[in-house]
Design a protein around this motif. Structure first.
Motif, PDB file in Angstrom:
ATOM      1  N   ASP A 115      -6.677  -2.755  18.551  1.00 14.44           N
ATOM      2  CA  ASP A 115      -5.967  -3.462  17.475  1.00 14.44           C
ATOM      3  C   ASP A 115      -6.987  -3.911  16.433  1.00 14.44           C
ATOM      4  OD1 ASP A 115      -4.616  -5.177  15.803  1.00 14.44           O
ATOM      5  OD2 ASP A 115      -4.006  -6.594  17.373  1.00 14.44           O
ATOM      6  N   THR A 116      -7.061  -3.162  15.330  1.00 15.34           N
ATOM      7  CA  THR A 116      -7.968  -3.533  14.233  1.00 15.34           C
ATOM      8  C   THR A 116      -7.240  -4.363  13.173  1.00 15.34           C
ATOM      9  OG1 THR A 116      -7.500  -1.410  13.164  1.00 15.34           O
ATOM     10  CG2 THR A 116      -9.477  -1.519  14.530  1.00 15.34           C
ATOM     11  N   ARG A 117      -6.049  -4.821  13.499  1.00 13.59           N
ATOM     12  CA  ARG A 117      -5.210  -5.671  12.612  1.00 13.59           C
ATOM     13  C   ARG A 117      -4.591  -4.868  11.468  1.00 13.59           C
ATOM     14  NH1 ARG A 117      -5.045  -9.676  16.398  1.00 13.59           N
ATOM     15  NH2 ARG A 117      -7.137 -10.364  16.917  1.00 13.59           N
ATOM     16  N   TYR A 118      -5.433  -4.119  10.751  1.00 13.57           N
ATOM     17  CA  TYR A 118      -4.959  -3.220   9.679  1.00 13.57           C
ATOM     18  C   TYR A 118      -5.736  -1.928   9.825  1.00 13.57           C
ATOM     19  CZ  TYR A 118      -2.847  -7.422   7.788  1.00 13.57           C
ATOM     20  OH  TYR A 118      -2.097  -8.558   7.637  1.00 13.57           O
ATOM     21  N   MET A 119      -5.336  -0.904   9.097  1.00 17.70           N
ATOM     22  CA  MET A 119      -6.063   0.358   9.169  1.00 17.70           C
ATOM     23  C   MET A 119      -6.191   0.952   7.766  1.00 17.70           C
ATOM     24  SD  MET A 119      -4.604   2.177  12.619  1.00 17.70           S
ATOM     25  CE  MET A 119      -3.006   2.651  11.993  1.00 17.70           C
ATOM     26  N   VAL A 120      -7.334   1.584   7.528  1.00 15.06           N
ATOM     27  CA  VAL A 120      -7.486   2.401   6.327  1.00 15.06           C
ATOM     28  C   VAL A 120      -7.307   3.868   6.710  1.00 15.06           C
ATOM     29  CG1 VAL A 120      -9.020   3.081   4.441  1.00 15.06           C
ATOM     30  CG2 VAL A 120      -9.033   0.713   5.275  1.00 15.06           C
ATOM     31  N   ASN A 121      -8.148   4.322   7.642  1.00 15.34           N
ATOM     32  CA  ASN A 121      -8.109   5.718   8.059  1.00 15.34           C
ATOM     33  C   ASN A 121      -7.997   5.798   9.581  1.00 15.34           C
ATOM     34  OD1 ASN A 121      -8.468   8.421   8.533  1.00 15.34           O
ATOM     35  ND2 ASN A 121     -10.296   8.642   7.268  1.00 15.34           N
ATOM     36  N   PRO A 122      -6.771   5.938  10.100  1.00 16.24           N
ATOM     37  CA  PRO A 122      -6.586   5.935  11.558  1.00 16.24           C
ATOM     38  C   PRO A 122      -7.405   7.025  12.262  1.00 16.24           C
ATOM     39  CG  PRO A 122      -4.464   5.874  10.418  1.00 16.24           C
ATOM     40  CD  PRO A 122      -5.507   6.106   9.365  1.00 16.24           C
ATOM     41  N   LEU A 123      -7.676   8.112  11.559  1.00 17.64           N
ATOM     42  CA  LEU A 123      -8.448   9.189  12.188  1.00 17.64           C
ATOM     43  C   LEU A 123      -9.860   8.725  12.528  1.00 17.64           C
ATOM     44  CD1 LEU A 123      -8.831  12.116  13.091  1.00 17.64           C
ATOM     45  CD2 LEU A 123      -9.357  12.709  10.715  1.00 17.64           C
ATOM     46  N   THR A 124     -10.534   8.113  11.556  1.00 11.14           N
ATOM     47  CA  THR A 124     -11.911   7.694  11.837  1.00 11.14           C
ATOM     48  C   THR A 124     -11.953   6.466  12.748  1.00 11.14           C
ATOM     49  OG1 THR A 124     -11.926   6.623   9.661  1.00 11.14           O
ATOM     50  CG2 THR A 124     -13.033   8.739   9.838  1.00 11.14           C
ATOM     51  N   ILE A 125     -10.895   5.669  12.733  1.00 10.18           N
ATOM     52  CA  ILE A 125     -10.841   4.553  13.689  1.00 10.18           C
ATOM     53  C   ILE A 125     -10.781   5.105  15.111  1.00 10.18           C
ATOM     54  CG2 ILE A 125      -9.488   2.593  14.523  1.00 10.18           C
ATOM     55  CD1 ILE A 125      -8.567   2.140  11.606  1.00 10.18           C
ATOM     56  N   PHE A 143       0.834  -1.209   0.000  1.00 10.99           N
ATOM     57  CA  PHE A 143       0.000   0.000   0.000  1.00 10.99           C
ATOM     58  C   PHE A 143       0.868   1.258   0.000  1.00 10.99           C
ATOM     59  CE2 PHE A 143      -3.601  -2.336   2.488  1.00 10.99           C
ATOM     60  CZ  PHE A 143      -4.059  -2.895   1.314  1.00 10.99           C
ATOM     61  N   THR A 144       0.443   2.246  -0.784  1.00  6.55           N
ATOM     62  CA  THR A 144       1.165   3.518  -0.788  1.00  6.55           C
ATOM     63  C   THR A 144       0.291   4.675  -0.305  1.00  6.55           C
ATOM     64  OG1 THR A 144       0.497   3.841  -3.100  1.00  6.55           O
ATOM     65  CG2 THR A 144       2.660   2.840  -2.713  1.00  6.55           C
ATOM     66  N   PHE A 145      -1.011   4.462  -0.254  1.00  8.59           N
ATOM     67  CA  PHE A 145      -1.947   5.538   0.107  1.00  8.59           C
ATOM     68  C   PHE A 145      -2.521   5.332   1.511  1.00  8.59           C
ATOM     69  CE2 PHE A 145      -6.457   7.163  -0.396  1.00  8.59           C
ATOM     70  CZ  PHE A 145      -6.128   8.495  -0.251  1.00  8.59           C
ATOM     71  N   ILE A 146      -2.936   4.098   1.793  1.00  9.65           N
ATOM     72  CA  ILE A 146      -3.452   3.796   3.122  1.00  9.65           C
ATOM     73  C   ILE A 146      -2.415   2.985   3.887  1.00  9.65           C
ATOM     74  CG2 ILE A 146      -5.873   3.871   2.457  1.00  9.65           C
ATOM     75  CD1 ILE A 146      -5.847   0.807   2.255  1.00  9.65           C
ATOM     76  N   PRO A 147      -2.421   3.012   5.220  1.00 10.85           N
ATOM     77  CA  PRO A 147      -3.301   3.800   6.070  1.00 10.85           C
ATOM     78  C   PRO A 147      -2.928   5.276   6.056  1.00 10.85           C
ATOM     79  CG  PRO A 147      -1.701   2.625   7.424  1.00 10.85           C
ATOM     80  CD  PRO A 147      -1.485   2.200   6.002  1.00 10.85           C
ATOM     81  N   LYS A 148      -3.944   6.111   6.085  1.00 15.47           N
ATOM     82  CA  LYS A 148      -3.700   7.541   6.078  1.00 15.47           C
ATOM     83  C   LYS A 148      -4.830   8.233   6.837  1.00 15.47           C
ATOM     84  CE  LYS A 148      -2.349  11.094   2.712  1.00 15.47           C
ATOM     85  NZ  LYS A 148      -0.928  11.207   3.075  1.00 15.47           N
ATOM     86  N   ALA A 149      -4.430   9.130   7.746  1.00 16.63           N
ATOM     87  CA  ALA A 149      -5.432   9.889   8.510  1.00 16.63           C
ATOM     88  C   ALA A 149      -6.053  10.945   7.614  1.00 16.63           C
ATOM     89  CB  ALA A 149      -4.774  10.545   9.723  1.00 16.63           C
ATOM     90  N   GLY A 193      -9.781  -6.433  11.096  1.00 19.51           N
ATOM     91  CA  GLY A 193     -10.753  -6.291  12.176  1.00 19.51           C
ATOM     92  C   GLY A 193     -11.650  -5.095  11.954  1.00 19.51           C
ATOM     93  N   GLY A 194     -12.766  -5.079  12.666  1.00 12.62           N
ATOM     94  CA  GLY A 194     -13.703  -3.971  12.582  1.00 12.62           C
ATOM     95  C   GLY A 194     -13.285  -2.825  13.483  1.00 12.62           C
ATOM     96  N   ALA A 195     -13.872  -1.646  13.243  1.00 11.11           N
ATOM     97  CA  ALA A 195     -13.518  -0.458  14.022  1.00 11.11           C
ATOM     98  C   ALA A 195     -14.719   0.164  14.735  1.00 11.11           C
ATOM     99  CB  ALA A 195     -12.881   0.587  13.102  1.00 11.11           C
ATOM    100  N   GLY A 196     -15.914  -0.047  14.233  1.00  7.62           N
ATOM    101  CA  GLY A 196     -17.083   0.673  14.759  1.00  7.62           C
ATOM    102  C   GLY A 196     -17.553   0.202  16.114  1.00  7.62           C
TER     103      GLY A 196
END
Lengths: 736, 151
Positions: free
Chosen positions: A627-637, A209-215, A696-699
């Motif tokens: 620990d969500t295992r991976y992240m897309v957007n750490p800000l919204t997590i 990945f080059t774009f995510i994870p990104k806040a 993993g889920g974040a919500g």
């Protein structure tokens, strides 16, 4: 390294925001990098009216998910719901990762549920619950983005008559390195739409990945600060009238009669609509007219035997049922034998009450029912199910139903039943006009599908080292699947009934988890982190009891029971370390800790609490390690973790629906108390993704631990053990 | 007929005088940024400014407002540029967003009265409910907005 803490610092300008990702060690924090996230000016956008335009197609579609305009702007369709969880930002970010496009030129709208019907479920499931949006769509979103990218590359290669393998894509441009030629996506889109790939391209591994994870700031934030975000409540349809409704306060009851004559002479009343189990008033011009008129009606209900039920009976019946035979969810070792062989034994019963979801936006739906077409404006967590329900209720075909999903003013599990949609259609059938149905807050509370009531009985034995050697957990609660109408095999254990218990991470050689479902007339439903939101309070409280009685620090007790599980230990240690576990506190204050796994994520929380002389509980500070295992957007997590804490903190401190004469007593926020700003603790979130095979889920995962963390902190401060919620039911005056 | 000014535009309102301002704004004027949350002035989702003061519009009858100047979230700034709005964006405050119009309107009025608020001031004055639990960022955004207004 013990985690990534996400804070924002003062930004010099509006359009540049600096998120500092600091990684902390035992010695203190240090910076690992600065991610600069774009502000409103250079971020992806979403329209204030988020629903699909027209029939959900664009002339520049390259497939059902993506349209690329000649000016390079990219429309990404989002197939799930946006109720605050941030997935409307996160899923398009995943597509952007693979598509190699410019995020600032992305605009997002809801995928059309109607197109999903017409094109054989091209979008698949459209629901948002179970924290699935990222974890169950991530591969699909990557594939969507990768396919589109490869088709754009193929189109460019064909134009240049070069092998596709010599071309690369980045920032919405395809480049042929050997010749130095390049073409913008907007120049290639029409050709790419015609390309059929021989095989689907491989998707990136997280390491690529080059774009995510990104806040990233949420794409909907600008509309949510200027009033332009359209929720279901905000639908405006020409010629629409307004409906207010009250259903039988005792679920399952029927409308017997209602005297309409009290409304004679009231302005703008169109009709009193009698439904099987409800009465609605329909009025012109304002919802207020309908609401006020409804309040003057005194419907007579047939409530049957359910009208005699109250909370005390229900609680007694559940506790009595603890000795009945149950279904076994987990059975390790030989619990009965080990229980009798322990050094010390423990027993306790924990109890949690019914709750409503109480999203800020009361339930509502606006419908325009015509002979061959039905339009529905609603905030739904499941536009697919809404389509099905609307077709059934109206008698039209699913292809004739158009669900216009709005921004959702809070879901938390409530907004996937679509009962309000069915009601609005029933009313529209009678009045033959477009109708906006809005529930009052009281209706929203009393006609909710509730968080179940539950009792959990524990028996355990500890050995010479003070650690549990045998542990029995027996649950009585009610079936969510039964309320949903899903037939669940009777010999199987409903997972929600034992969530947080059967899936605990503790190494205890003899462990048995059993449950019994006793259904009442009250419908029960998924409530953020179903089952575990209440059972974690029980198991983590009981574990605390054993630790304290055996003279073991509660954090160390958990450490020992989680030996050999580095991911569990990581969240536990991070929460403890960052939450200042073990550091001295003034008299009257204490810390509590709890941990869980939920939606394939792990979460530990430390709460720091002060109990005042008058018994008031103030939660000063909460430390979350997630620990969500991976992240897309750490800000919204991080935002989801903060929100999860507040949601279940409200429940732990104040949340309780009382049942009297078969009906929910509480109605509005004056009797059903919410945590407000003054009561909100300082929350520090540490994100510690551990990787591995699953996302993993974040919500939801940060929801559960707060209840036990606070209750255990109250014990540390006062010596009083809280075994039932809410905490406000317990008199703590003078205990500190 | 009641005459009110909404975001600078004069409006003639011909409706039952006990109709709460909230429903006049949403259903008669057509401004839906002001939200219905509880109807009993508990949650604050319906907060607007009436002659500059923050009021919960679900509990103010239109009949009492002849000649009043109303500002709603749509009129707080023409382009989302009010310091409170900018601070909200900078802190990424909203989640579901439903309560945020009210939070922003309450904060904008509060900061006019108390330009340098302490946390205790904020606790005592910003009492709107947020079910998503955005309080952590909301508090930061209030302080940020106060700083921006000083600058």
């Amino acid at each position: 390294m013990h985690g990534t803490k996400l804070t924002s610092t003062p930004a010099p300008t509006l359009s540049r925001r600096h998120f500092i990702l600091t990684a902390a060690t035992a010695a203190g924090g240090f910076m690992i990098g600065i991610g600069i996230a774009p502000g409103a000016a250079d971020a992806a956008t979403v329209p204030g009216e988020p629903w699909a335009t027209g029939e959900g197609y664009s002339p520049n579609d390259i497939d059902a998910w993506i349209a690329i305009d000649p000016d390079d702007s990219i429309l990404i369709r989002y197939q799930r719901s946006e109720m605050g969880q941030g997935s409307m930002t996160a899923l398009p970010m995943i597509i952007t990762e693979e598509l190699q496009c410019d995020w600032a030129k992305v605009r997002i709208e809801y995928a059309s549920a109607n197109r999903n019907i017409r094109e054989k479920k091209v979008y698949g499931d459209m629901f948002s619950h179970g924290s699935v949006s990222v974890r169950q769509s991530q591969k699909r979103m990557q594939q969507v983005g990768a396919s589109a990218r490869e088709r754009l590359i193929a189109a460019a290669a064909a134009r240049w008559n070069v092998p596709a393998t010599e071309c690369t894509a980045a920032q919405s441009v395809v480049t042929h390195k050997p010749s130095g030629q390049s073409l913008r996506y907007g120049e290639l889109a029409a050709d790419a739409a015609k390309v059929q790939l021989a095989a689907e391209p491989a998707i990136k591994t997280p390491a690529q990945f080059t774009f995510i994870p990104k806040a990233m700031p949420r794409v909907d934030v600008v509309h949510k600060t200027d009033g332009s975000a359209k929720f279901g409540m905000d639908a405006q349809v020409p010629g629409m009238v307004f409906a207010a409704i009250t259903a039988c306060p005792v679920p399952g009851g029927k409308l017997k009669s209602v005297d309409e004559s009290v409304l004679n002479g009231a302005p703008g009343i169109i009709q009193v609509v009698k439904l099987d189990n409800a009465v609605a008033v329909v009025a012109t011009d304002t919802y207020w007219r309908a609401k006020r008129a409804l309040s003057r009606l005194q419907p007579v209900w047939d409530t049957g035997e359910a009208g005699k039920v109250d909370s005390e009976q229900l609680s007694k019946a559940y506790r009595a049922a603890l000795s009945e035979p149950m279904q076994t969810a987990r059975n390790d070792g030989n619990v009965d034998q080990a229980l009798s062989g322990g050094t010390k034994t423990f027993e306790a019963i924990y109890e949690t009450p019914y709750l409503s979801h109480s999203p800020m936006e009361p339930m509502n739906a606006t419908v325009n029912l015509q002979s061959d077409r039905l339009d529905v404006w609603v905030g739904t967590q499941d536009a697919g199910e809404a389509t099905e329900a609307a077709a059934k209720a109206s008698g039209l075909k699913e292809e004739q139903v158009y669900i216009h999903n709005g921004f959702i003013g809070g879901g938390f599990g409530r907004r996937d039943a679509n009962d309000e949609v069915k009601q609005a259609i029933a009313i529209a059938k009678v009045v033959q006009r477009p109708v906006k149905l809005v529930w009052t807050r009281e209706e929203d509370t009393r006609q909710d599908k509730l968080r179940p009531h539950a009792v959990v009985a524990f028996k355990a034995a500890t050995g010479v080292d003070g650690l549990p050697t045998a542990w029995s957990m027996r649950v009585v609660t009610s079936s969510i699947f039964n309320s949903v109408g899903v037939k669940f095999p009777p010999n199987k254990v409903e997972p929600m009934s034992v969530a947080g218990l059967a899936d605990n991470g503790y190494n205890v050689p003899n462990m048995r988890v059993e449950s019994l479902l006793k259904n009442t007339h009250l419908p029960v439903w998924f409530w953020r982190a179903p089952g575990i939101n209440q059972h974690n309070f029980a198991i983590e409280g009981f574990l605390d009891e054993m630790a304290v009685a055996n003279g073991i620090d509660p954090y160390q007790m958990r450490r020992k029971l989680l030996e050999g599980k580095p991911d569990w230990l990581k969240v536990l240690d991070t929460a403890a370390e960052k939450g200042d576990w073990g550091k001295p506190l003034p008299k009257g204050s204490g810390r509590g800790i709890a941990i869980c796994t939920d939606c394939d994520s792990l979460c530990a929380e430390v709460a720091e609490v002060t109990v005042k002389p008058d018994g008031q509980v103030k939660v000063n500070r909460v430390t979350v390690a997630l620990d969500t295992r991976y992240m897309v957007n750490p800000l919204t997590i991080a935002e989801q973790a903060e929100g999860s804490v507040i949601y279940n903190l409200t429940a732990a401190l104040f949340g309780k629906l009382t049942i009297k004469d078969g009906a929910v007593v509480q109605g509005n926020f004056d009797t059903y108390r919410m945590v407000r700003l003054a009561e909100a603790p300082k929350i520090d979130v540490y994100l510690v993704p551990s990787g591995g095979p699953k996302w993993g889920g974040a919500g939801e995962p940060a929801t559960a631990p707060i209840a036990a963390a606070v209750a255990n902190a109250i014990f540390a401060a006062t010596g009083k053990r809280i075994r039932s919620l809410p905490i406000s039911d317990h008199d703590l005056a003078g205990s500190a | 007929v009641i005459t009110i000014e909404v975001n600078g535009t004069s409006r003639q309102i011909n409706i039952e005088p006990d109709t709460p301002l909230l429903w006049v704004l949403r259903d008669v004027v057509g401004l839906t940024g002001t939200k219905f949350g509880c109807g009993i002035a508990q949650c604050g989702a319906c907060t607007v400014h009436i002659d500059g003061r923050p009021m919960r519009s679900c509990s103010v009858p239109i009949g009492a407002l002849d000649g009043a100047k109303i500002t709603t979230i749509e009129g707080l700034s023409p382009d989302n540029s009010h310091p409170v709005q900018r601070a909200w964006i900078a802190e990424d405050v909203p989640q579901c967003g439903y309560c945020q119009s009210g939070q922003i309107m309450a904060t904008a009025a509060f900061l006019k009265e108390v330009p340098n608020p302490t946390d205790a001031d904020i606790d005592a004055n910003i009492t709107n409910i947020c079910r998503c639990g955005t309080y952590e960022r909301l508090r930061r955004a209030i302080h940020r907005a106060a700083d921006m207004m000083k600058a």
